[in-house]
Design a protein around this motif. Sequence first.
Motif, PDB file in Angstrom:
ATOM      1  N   ASN A  38      16.737   3.482  -9.520  1.00 46.64           N
ATOM      2  CA  ASN A  38      17.774   4.520  -9.553  1.00 46.64           C
ATOM      3  C   ASN A  38      18.484   4.604 -10.896  1.00 46.64           C
ATOM      4  O   ASN A  38      19.363   5.450 -11.072  1.00 46.64           O
ATOM      5  CB  ASN A  38      18.806   4.254  -8.457  1.00 46.64           C
ATOM      6  N   ASP A  39      18.114   3.702 -11.835  1.00 49.68           N
ATOM      7  CA  ASP A  39      18.761   3.648 -13.146  1.00 49.68           C
ATOM      8  C   ASP A  39      20.283   3.607 -12.994  1.00 49.68           C
ATOM      9  O   ASP A  39      21.022   4.391 -13.584  1.00 49.68           O
ATOM     10  CB  ASP A  39      18.353   4.851 -14.002  1.00 49.68           C
ATOM     11  N   SER A  40      20.749   2.644 -12.178  1.00 49.48           N
ATOM     12  CA  SER A  40      22.176   2.583 -11.872  1.00 49.48           C
ATOM     13  C   SER A  40      22.649   1.135 -11.851  1.00 49.48           C
ATOM     14  O   SER A  40      21.868   0.200 -11.667  1.00 49.48           O
ATOM     15  CB  SER A  40      22.461   3.239 -10.514  1.00 49.48           C
ATOM     16  N   TRP A  41      23.966   0.963 -12.007  1.00 47.39           N
ATOM     17  CA  TRP A  41      24.599  -0.348 -12.053  1.00 47.39           C
ATOM     18  C   TRP A  41      25.608  -0.521 -10.916  1.00 47.39           C
ATOM     19  O   TRP A  41      26.266   0.438 -10.513  1.00 47.39           O
ATOM     20  CB  TRP A  41      25.359  -0.521 -13.372  1.00 47.39           C
ATOM     21  N   LEU A  42      25.742  -1.766 -10.445  1.00 47.38           N
ATOM     22  CA  LEU A  42      26.831  -2.187  -9.588  1.00 47.38           C
ATOM     23  C   LEU A  42      27.521  -3.376 -10.240  1.00 47.38           C
ATOM     24  O   LEU A  42      26.860  -4.219 -10.857  1.00 47.38           O
ATOM     25  CB  LEU A  42      26.324  -2.587  -8.192  1.00 47.38           C
ATOM     26  N   VAL A  43      28.836  -3.481 -10.102  1.00 50.50           N
ATOM     27  CA  VAL A  43      29.601  -4.585 -10.673  1.00 50.50           C
ATOM     28  C   VAL A  43      29.416  -5.825  -9.811  1.00 50.50           C
ATOM     29  O   VAL A  43      29.415  -5.747  -8.579  1.00 50.50           O
ATOM     30  CB  VAL A  43      31.095  -4.221 -10.764  1.00 50.50           C
ATOM     31  N   THR A  44      29.245  -7.001 -10.431  1.00 51.19           N
ATOM     32  CA  THR A  44      29.208  -8.253  -9.673  1.00 51.19           C
ATOM     33  C   THR A  44      30.637  -8.707  -9.374  1.00 51.19           C
ATOM     34  O   THR A  44      31.545  -8.552 -10.194  1.00 51.19           O
ATOM     35  CB  THR A  44      28.478  -9.361 -10.445  1.00 51.19           C
ATOM     36  N   SER A  45      30.819  -9.277  -8.197  1.00 51.48           N
ATOM     37  CA  SER A  45      32.128  -9.775  -7.788  1.00 51.48           C
ATOM     38  C   SER A  45      32.639 -10.841  -8.756  1.00 51.48           C
ATOM     39  O   SER A  45      31.860 -11.627  -9.307  1.00 51.48           O
ATOM     40  CB  SER A  45      32.029 -10.373  -6.388  1.00 51.48           C
ATOM     41  N   MET A  46      33.957 -10.890  -8.939  1.00 51.24           N
ATOM     42  CA  MET A  46      34.576 -11.951  -9.735  1.00 51.24           C
ATOM     43  C   MET A  46      35.221 -13.020  -8.861  1.00 51.24           C
ATOM     44  O   MET A  46      35.642 -14.064  -9.371  1.00 51.24           O
ATOM     45  CB  MET A  46      35.615 -11.352 -10.683  1.00 51.24           C
ATOM     46  N   THR A  47      35.300 -12.795  -7.550  1.00 48.95           N
ATOM     47  CA  THR A  47      35.891 -13.769  -6.639  1.00 48.95           C
ATOM     48  C   THR A  47      35.033 -15.031  -6.582  1.00 48.95           C
ATOM     49  O   THR A  47      33.841 -14.962  -6.278  1.00 48.95           O
ATOM     50  CB  THR A  47      36.028 -13.176  -5.226  1.00 48.95           C
ATOM     51  N   ASN A  48      35.626 -16.181  -6.936  1.00 49.90           N
ATOM     52  CA  ASN A  48      34.949 -17.476  -6.962  1.00 49.90           C
ATOM     53  C   ASN A  48      33.848 -17.582  -8.016  1.00 49.90           C
ATOM     54  O   ASN A  48      33.063 -18.547  -7.991  1.00 49.90           O
ATOM     55  CB  ASN A  48      34.363 -17.834  -5.590  1.00 49.90           C
ATOM     56  N   ALA A  49      33.786 -16.611  -8.924  1.00 50.75           N
ATOM     57  CA  ALA A  49      32.782 -16.684  -9.986  1.00 50.75           C
ATOM     58  C   ALA A  49      33.092 -17.852 -10.923  1.00 50.75           C
ATOM     59  O   ALA A  49      34.252 -18.261 -11.064  1.00 50.75           O
ATOM     60  CB  ALA A  49      32.765 -15.382 -10.784  1.00 50.75           C
ATOM     61  N   PRO A  50      32.082 -18.429 -11.582  1.00 54.93           N
ATOM     62  CA  PRO A  50      32.349 -19.479 -12.562  1.00 54.93           C
ATOM     63  C   PRO A  50      33.266 -18.966 -13.669  1.00 54.93           C
ATOM     64  O   PRO A  50      33.380 -17.753 -13.892  1.00 54.93           O
ATOM     65  CB  PRO A  50      30.954 -19.800 -13.111  1.00 54.93           C
ATOM     66  N   GLY A  51      33.905 -19.892 -14.366  1.00 56.13           N
ATOM     67  CA  GLY A  51      34.762 -19.513 -15.481  1.00 56.13           C
ATOM     68  C   GLY A  51      33.975 -18.900 -16.623  1.00 56.13           C
ATOM     69  O   GLY A  51      32.752 -19.006 -16.696  1.00 56.13           O
ATOM     70  N   VAL A  52      34.688 -18.258 -17.527  1.00 54.26           N
ATOM     71  CA  VAL A  52      34.070 -17.577 -18.663  1.00 54.26           C
ATOM     72  C   VAL A  52      33.198 -18.546 -19.440  1.00 54.26           C
ATOM     73  O   VAL A  52      33.517 -19.731 -19.578  1.00 54.26           O
ATOM     74  CB  VAL A  52      35.136 -16.953 -19.589  1.00 54.26           C
ATOM     75  N   ARG A  53      32.078 -18.031 -20.003  1.00 50.25           N
ATOM     76  CA  ARG A  53      31.166 -18.881 -20.761  1.00 50.25           C
ATOM     77  C   ARG A  53      30.056 -18.046 -21.390  1.00 50.25           C
ATOM     78  O   ARG A  53      29.818 -16.899 -20.989  1.00 50.25           O
ATOM     79  CB  ARG A  53      30.542 -19.948 -19.863  1.00 50.25           C
ATOM     80  N   SER A  54      29.379 -18.634 -22.341  1.00 58.63           N
ATOM     81  CA  SER A  54      28.175 -18.053 -22.928  1.00 58.63           C
ATOM     82  C   SER A  54      27.159 -19.167 -23.159  1.00 58.63           C
ATOM     83  O   SER A  54      27.482 -20.347 -23.047  1.00 58.63           O
ATOM     84  CB  SER A  54      28.492 -17.328 -24.248  1.00 58.63           C
ATOM     85  N   GLU A  55      25.926 -18.764 -23.456  1.00 60.36           N
ATOM     86  CA  GLU A  55      24.823 -19.706 -23.699  1.00 60.36           C
ATOM     87  C   GLU A  55      24.607 -20.660 -22.527  1.00 60.36           C
ATOM     88  O   GLU A  55      24.207 -21.810 -22.699  1.00 60.36           O
ATOM     89  CB  GLU A  55      25.021 -20.457 -25.016  1.00 60.36           C
ATOM     90  N   HIS A  56      24.853 -20.186 -21.329  1.00 64.36           N
ATOM     91  CA  HIS A  56      24.562 -20.902 -20.100  1.00 64.36           C
ATOM     92  C   HIS A  56      23.129 -20.583 -19.671  1.00 64.36           C
ATOM     93  O   HIS A  56      22.396 -19.895 -20.381  1.00 64.36           O
ATOM     94  CB  HIS A  56      25.543 -20.471 -19.010  1.00 64.36           C
ATOM     95  N   THR A  57      22.723 -21.088 -18.510  1.00 64.87           N
ATOM     96  CA  THR A  57      21.416 -20.755 -17.961  1.00 64.87           C
ATOM     97  C   THR A  57      21.598 -20.092 -16.595  1.00 64.87           C
ATOM     98  O   THR A  57      22.637 -20.237 -15.946  1.00 64.87           O
ATOM     99  CB  THR A  57      20.531 -22.000 -17.789  1.00 64.87           C
ATOM    100  N   ALA A  58      20.561 -19.370 -16.169  1.00 66.65           N
ATOM    101  CA  ALA A  58      20.574 -18.736 -14.857  1.00 66.65           C
ATOM    102  C   ALA A  58      19.145 -18.667 -14.334  1.00 66.65           C
ATOM    103  O   ALA A  58      18.218 -18.350 -15.091  1.00 66.65           O
ATOM    104  CB  ALA A  58      21.177 -17.335 -14.935  1.00 66.65           C
ATOM    105  N   VAL A  59      18.971 -18.978 -13.046  1.00 71.22           N
ATOM    106  CA  VAL A  59      17.657 -18.901 -12.401  1.00 71.22           C
ATOM    107  C   VAL A  59      17.799 -18.195 -11.062  1.00 71.22           C
ATOM    108  O   VAL A  59      18.880 -18.170 -10.467  1.00 71.22           O
ATOM    109  CB  VAL A  59      17.033 -20.290 -12.183  1.00 71.22           C
TER     110      VAL A  59
END
Length: 228
Positions: free
Chosen positions: A160-181
Motif C-alpha cells: 500500500n506504500d503506507s506507514w504506521l507509527v510504532t507505539s512508544m509505550t514501554n519502548a526501549p530508551g533512545v539509542r542508535s547503532e543497536h541491533t534488531a532481529v
Amino acid sequence: LNSGGRYNPTTNSWQATSIDNNTPNERLFHKAIWADTKMIVWGGFISGNYFNTGGIYDPVTDSWEATSIGANVPGGRMNHTVIWTGSEMIVWGGFNGAYRNSGARLDPVTNSWLPTSLGTNVPVVRGNHTATWTGNEMVVWGGINGSSSLDTGGRYDPVNDSWLVTSMTNAPGVRSEHTAVWTGNEVIVWGGHVGNTDFNTGGRYNPVADSWQSTSICLLYTSPSPRD
C-alpha cells in the motif's frame, strides 16, 4: 576496496569475487543484502562522495550487474538500512550531509526503482537505525537525527506504500547503532548507545498488537555487558 571473496564452509575454501566493468567502485559504509539468489550492494561513501550506485552479484556466473541510476533512484547516502522482502530491496533513511527519511524499492528482476512514501506517519529523518522485515512490513526503529537519538519508529507496507507509527509505550530508551532481529512474531531490539553510554537493555515489539515488552537484565546469571 571493491574486491571480495566467497567462503565455502564445507570445503573450508575461498574464491575471489570477480572485478569487471559492472563491479561497484570502492566505498565505505555501504550495505549488502542477500536477495534469494544474488547479493545486492548499494550506497556508501568515500572521499566526500555519497553513492546512489551499487551492483547485483551473481555467484553462479561470478558476474556483476550495475544497479539502475534511472528514474526514482534514491539519493546517495550512508548509514542507511536495506531489507529484502522476497521480491524487492527496500533502502531507507541514512545520511548524505543531512539525515533523511526517504527511500526506495529496487526490483532486481527489472532493475527498476519505486520511491517509498513520504506521506502520513513517515518516521522523522535518521541514520544508524535498524530495519527489520516481518514478512509483510518493514519495521524501522531508533537511530540518530544529528541532534538527538530516537526511540520512535514506523511500519512500512510496500503493497500500500503506507506507514504506521510504532507505539512508544514501554519502548526501549533512545539509542542508535543497536541491533534488531525478527523472530517470526516479534522484533527484538537490543544494545546500542547514546553518546558515550552503551546499553545492555532492549525490547520486544509485537507489530500485530503494536506493543513493547522489555528484555530482562538477569541478576542471577550474567547478562551481556553494554555494547553497540
